[in-house]
Motif scaffolding. Sequence first.
Motif, PDB file in Angstrom:
ATOM      1  N   UNK A  83      45.243 -43.725  81.250  1.00 15.87           N
ATOM      2  CA  UNK A  83      44.585 -42.516  80.773  1.00 15.87           C
ATOM      3  C   UNK A  83      44.622 -41.464  81.878  1.00 15.87           C
ATOM      4  N   UNK A  84      45.067 -40.263  81.514  1.00 11.42           N
ATOM      5  CA  UNK A  84      45.294 -39.204  82.493  1.00 11.42           C
ATOM      6  C   UNK A  84      44.578 -37.919  82.082  1.00 11.42           C
ATOM      7  N   UNK A  85      44.446 -37.042  83.054  1.00 11.17           N
ATOM      8  CA  UNK A  85      44.047 -35.654  82.808  1.00 11.17           C
ATOM      9  C   UNK A  85      45.199 -34.756  83.234  1.00 11.17           C
ATOM     10  N   UNK A  86      45.534 -33.783  82.399  1.00 12.61           N
ATOM     11  CA  UNK A  86      46.596 -32.834  82.751  1.00 12.61           C
ATOM     12  C   UNK A  86      46.220 -31.995  83.966  1.00 12.61           C
ATOM     13  N   UNK A  87      44.938 -31.927  84.294  1.00 11.43           N
ATOM     14  CA  UNK A  87      44.469 -31.075  85.383  1.00 11.43           C
ATOM     15  C   UNK A  87      44.305 -31.832  86.693  1.00 11.43           C
ATOM     16  N   UNK A  88      44.613 -33.128  86.694  1.00 11.10           N
ATOM     17  CA  UNK A  88      44.358 -33.960  87.860  1.00 11.10           C
ATOM     18  C   UNK A  88      45.595 -34.738  88.286  1.00 11.10           C
ATOM     19  N   UNK A  89      45.583 -35.084  89.564  1.00  8.21           N
ATOM     20  CA  UNK A  89      46.604 -35.963  90.114  1.00  8.21           C
ATOM     21  C   UNK A  89      46.435 -37.368  89.528  1.00  8.21           C
ATOM     22  N   UNK A  90      47.485 -38.154  89.599  1.00  2.00           N
ATOM     23  CA  UNK A  90      47.430 -39.507  89.036  1.00  2.00           C
ATOM     24  C   UNK A  90      46.471 -40.432  89.791  1.00  2.00           C
ATOM     25  N   UNK A  91      45.995 -40.014  90.960  1.00  5.37           N
ATOM     26  CA  UNK A  91      44.966 -40.793  91.654  1.00  5.37           C
ATOM     27  C   UNK A  91      43.725 -40.987  90.788  1.00  5.37           C
ATOM     28  N   UNK A  92      43.509 -40.084  89.834  1.00  5.54           N
ATOM     29  CA  UNK A  92      42.331 -40.155  88.975  1.00  5.54           C
ATOM     30  C   UNK A  92      42.610 -40.906  87.667  1.00  5.54           C
TER      31      UNK A  92
END
Length: 316
Positions: A83-92
């Motif tokens: 699960x990702x956020x388009x506004x965040x790095x993949x660290x999150x």
Amino acid sequence: MQWHTPFGFPDFQPSIRLQDKIFLNGSCFSQHMYRFLKESGYQVAHNTHGILFNPLSIIRSLNDVMENKIYRPEDLFQLNEYWHSWMHHSDFSDLHPENALNKINSSIEAHHHFLKEARILILTLGSAFAYYHLAHGFYVSNNHRAPQQDFRRDLLEVSDIKSGLQQLLDTLHQFNPSLRVIFTISPVRHIREGLIDNNRSKARLIEAVHDLNPIYYFPAYELVMDVLRDYRFYDVDKAHPNYEATAYVWEEFAAHCLHAEDAALREAVEQLFRAARHKPRDTRTNAHQQFIAQQHTLYQSVRQQLPHLLIEEFML
């Protein structure tokens, strides 16, 4: 004999004290400066949304921090199990959406309070290229390896970069009137964009930043590209500056931006971090026990002046 082209640039005034809280945001180069500052005793926070390269993403992340924005399940998407956020790095990113949201919102909340009390904000711009998601209709901060055809790669206009950053500065001043901003351009070369496009990108960032007012510009890009100016100062990928290069930039930053009266205390903190990384041959020896006792005494002395300093190895 002179082996490089020297150039001068103004000092940051008033210079940064050890008591000043410093927030860093932007490209991966900001991580190097974060480490140097932290290991010199400064109170630092960085990259609320992870590593960001283009100005639009950096602006959006800081606006999230100032608004103390709360991300919700509908702000995430699933791709390749994560699960990702388009506004965040993949660290999150995370396999479980609730974990991803917890990391995202905890970071924003902590940095909201930190930025409110910070005295210095260092923004490192990496690239003027931004990726526009065609279906969603917005620029993303990270494509998370989604199909390339889902995006349009845009080279941002100087005027758009300038207006966005100037609006950010105005908002930051309202949020924290005591905050002073330092801009720098990352010396990391985005060679996947091609050398010509990389240079166009850096040129647009430099032009936009120098049209802002009032700001202080620290020339990290110029120090690496024009003073060091040699591939021996790059990592094996020939794109990222190596340790010697980043250490040189740090020395210039310390000389031009940090208060000289704090130099001795900074050196004591740096010594403690070096000692904490030391790998002894045998911890049972009297010499090692004496070494630990000396560092512990120094740590206690330094903490009287810098109560925020925490080095786990010497907290016993």
